[in-house]
Design a protein around this motif. Structure first.
Motif, PDB file in Angstrom:
ATOM      1  N   ASP A 237      15.574  17.692 -30.610  1.00  0.00           N
ATOM      2  CA  ASP A 237      15.467  17.079 -29.286  1.00  0.00           C
ATOM      3  C   ASP A 237      13.990  16.965 -28.884  1.00  0.00           C
ATOM      4  OD1 ASP A 237      15.488  16.320 -26.683  1.00  0.00           O
ATOM      5  OD2 ASP A 237      16.787  17.923 -25.955  1.00  0.00           O
TER       6      ASP A 237
ATOM      7  N   ARG B  72       3.669  24.042 -15.063  1.00  0.00           N
ATOM      8  CA  ARG B  72       4.239  24.484 -13.782  1.00  0.00           C
ATOM      9  C   ARG B  72       4.007  25.976 -13.547  1.00  0.00           C
ATOM     10  NH1 ARG B  72      10.586  24.507 -12.845  1.00  0.00           N
ATOM     11  NH2 ARG B  72      10.434  22.272 -13.197  1.00  0.00           N
TER      12      ARG B  72
ATOM     13  N   ARG C 235      16.056  32.057 -14.761  1.00  0.00           N
ATOM     14  CA  ARG C 235      14.599  32.158 -15.013  1.00  0.00           C
ATOM     15  C   ARG C 235      13.848  32.256 -13.687  1.00  0.00           C
ATOM     16  NH1 ARG C 235      13.285  26.608 -16.322  1.00  0.00           N
ATOM     17  NH2 ARG C 235      13.114  26.488 -14.057  1.00  0.00           N
TER      18      ARG C 235
ATOM     19  N   ASP D 171      16.618  25.149 -25.077  1.00  0.00           N
ATOM     20  CA  ASP D 171      15.257  24.753 -25.458  1.00  0.00           C
ATOM     21  C   ASP D 171      14.294  25.934 -25.676  1.00  0.00           C
ATOM     22  OD1 ASP D 171      15.318  25.293 -22.742  1.00  0.00           O
ATOM     23  OD2 ASP D 171      14.414  23.385 -22.115  1.00  0.00           O
TER      24      ASP D 171
END
Ligand code: CTP
Length: 424
Positions: free
Chosen positions: A167, A180, A38, A123
């Motif tokens: 989760d 971020r 990423r 995720d």
């Protein structure tokens, strides 16, 4: 993809080239995955490599460590390994796996699986891409969930509807990444995230895992933003329902950030600060002593972390008032500040605008911090002083003299103790 590898520092490019060879020799396909890919696409610096292996990650890691002559830590049970390279660079190697969650917020049951399954367990789409590191392969990004599209549009998107249920720590991760990178949480993801919060899923997670996620959040460049977002979404209650994140928190975080920058610039040789701990302690300001102790216990802070948080709250009023006076003896500065951690002192400084206080603090870091005597009990024994309370009195006098600049080395310290012993 080659163009992305080119952006890596030389040492990491070497790792990839060697890993590519190991992949050929062992016939185990190897891929660069997750956050490092990423960040490569985004052009953001990231010195941790994540490599996923279709086969046996541990055997692959052992082969690679041998080639690179690097240190290796393996976790057989999880099929993972970490290579530690010479200048602190880290390579995570894992066998590709699938994960199943037996119930909400549980630790997943892990089985080995294909690369596709490994990407599917992740995720967000932007973290669920891979690229082969084999030199002979076409360097195409494997992107089954549209991660590249989300990266270029600035979107955080989960892979399936049960992601936050499986989760709930991903709630914090979604907020952290969105702040971020200045990305938006995609509408459906946001809806499910809010649902998970209102269903109280964060309270179901093992608090120690929440502690780890919270630390990551507080380690961000500007931790106020994700913390504020967490509060706006009503998700800070996993720490306490009494936390208040307002203008004063923002001002305090800003002041902490300035103090940290001052410390790092002026004292580069000192130990690295746990900056997250300063922000964490600051967050607890609206709480009572008992509440603070309970939170620290529940989140499972380590002994050293606990001490650094509590020492701020225990003695701060007295300490600030003592060090805000016009005239404070060096000995007093030393005695008050030396037992405290850098993190505690930085928070004290961030909450205290008093000029005298700031000056004593600078003096402490520049002159007094870590000051020790060169003489020992052996020297006193040599002068005929018997071990006992007299030792401490003499040492205290020599230390005072040293803090005042009257003695500077072993020779002058010895001269002083001779004088003190003669005088008794
Ligand atoms: N991951 C996940 N769910 C989690 C934690 C991690 O799916 N709760 C996956 C993501 O694919 C992530 C990868 O594991 O990219 C590595 O995790 P981590 O190192 O925590 O994340 P990074 O994406 O590397 O984040 P950072 O840049 O903050 O290091």
């Amino acid at each position: 993809m080659r163009k992305y590898f080119k952006k890596l520092p030389r040492e990491l490019r070497e790792v990839i080239s060697q890993a590519s060879q190991v992949s050929q020799e062992t016939r185990m396909p190897a891929y660069l995955v997750g956050g490092c890919l990423r960040d490569l696409i985004l052009g953001v610096k990231n010195l941790d490599l994540d490599i996923a292996i279709e086969g046996n990650g541990i055997i692959f890691a052992q082969n690679l460590a041998q080639k690179l002559k690097s240190r290796l830590k393996t976790h057989e049970r999880f099929g993972t390994a970490i290579l530690i390279l010479s200048d602190g660079l880290k390579v995570d190697i894992a066998t590709t796996r699938q994960e199943k969650y037996p119930y909400s917020a549980a630790l997943p049951v892990v089985n080995s699986g294909s690369l596709k399954e490994d990407l599917k367990r992740r995720d967000f789409t932007i973290n669920a891409m891979a690229v082969s590191i084999a030199v002979d392969k076409e360097q195409k990004i494997i992107d089954p969930f549209g991660g590249q599209d989300d990266l270029s549009s600035g979107r955080i998107r989960i892979l399936h509807n049960l992601s936050f249920k499986d989760d709930p720590t991903r709630i914090l991760r979604a907020i952290r990444f969105s702040q971020r990178f200045d990305f938006k949480i995609e509408p459906k993801t946001l809806l499910l995230l809010k649902e998970a919060i209102s269903d109280g899923l964060l309270d179901k997670v093992n608090p120690h895992r929440m502690h780890d996620e919270l630390i990551l959040m507080l380690k961000e460049q500007n931790p106020f933003r994700p913390i504020k977002e967490l509060d706006d979404l009503g998700a800070l209650s996993f720490i306490s329902t009494k936390l208040k994140i307002g203008k004063s928190t923002q001002a305090l975080f800003k002041s902490i950030s300035k103090e940290i920058a001052w410390f790092v610039k002026n004292f580069p040789a000192r130990r690295q600060l746990d900056t997250w701990l300063v922000y964490f302690a600051a967050l607890l300001a609206p709480l009572t002593w008992l509440e603070i102790k309970l939170i620290i216990y529940r989140l499972g802070l380590r002994k050293g972390e606990q001490k650094r948080v509590t020492s701020y709250y225990r003695g701060r009023k007295k300490l600030i008032s003592s060090l805000s006076k016009k005239q404070v003896a060096p000995e007093q500065i030393f005695l008050l500040l030396e037992p405290l951690s850098y993190e505690t002192i930085i928070l004290l400084s961030a909450t205290t605008p008093n000029k005298n206080f700031k000056k004593y603090l600078a003096d402490f870091f520049e002159i007094y911090n870590g000051m020790r005597l060169c003489i020992s009990g052996h020297d006193l024994g040599g002068l005929g002083v018997l071990p006992g309370p007299e030792y401490q009195k003499i040492f205290a006098k020599v230390l005072t003299a040293k803090l005042n600049g009257q003695v500077r080395n072993r020779q002058t310290e010895l001269a002083l103790i001779r004088k003190l012993v003669q005088a008794t």
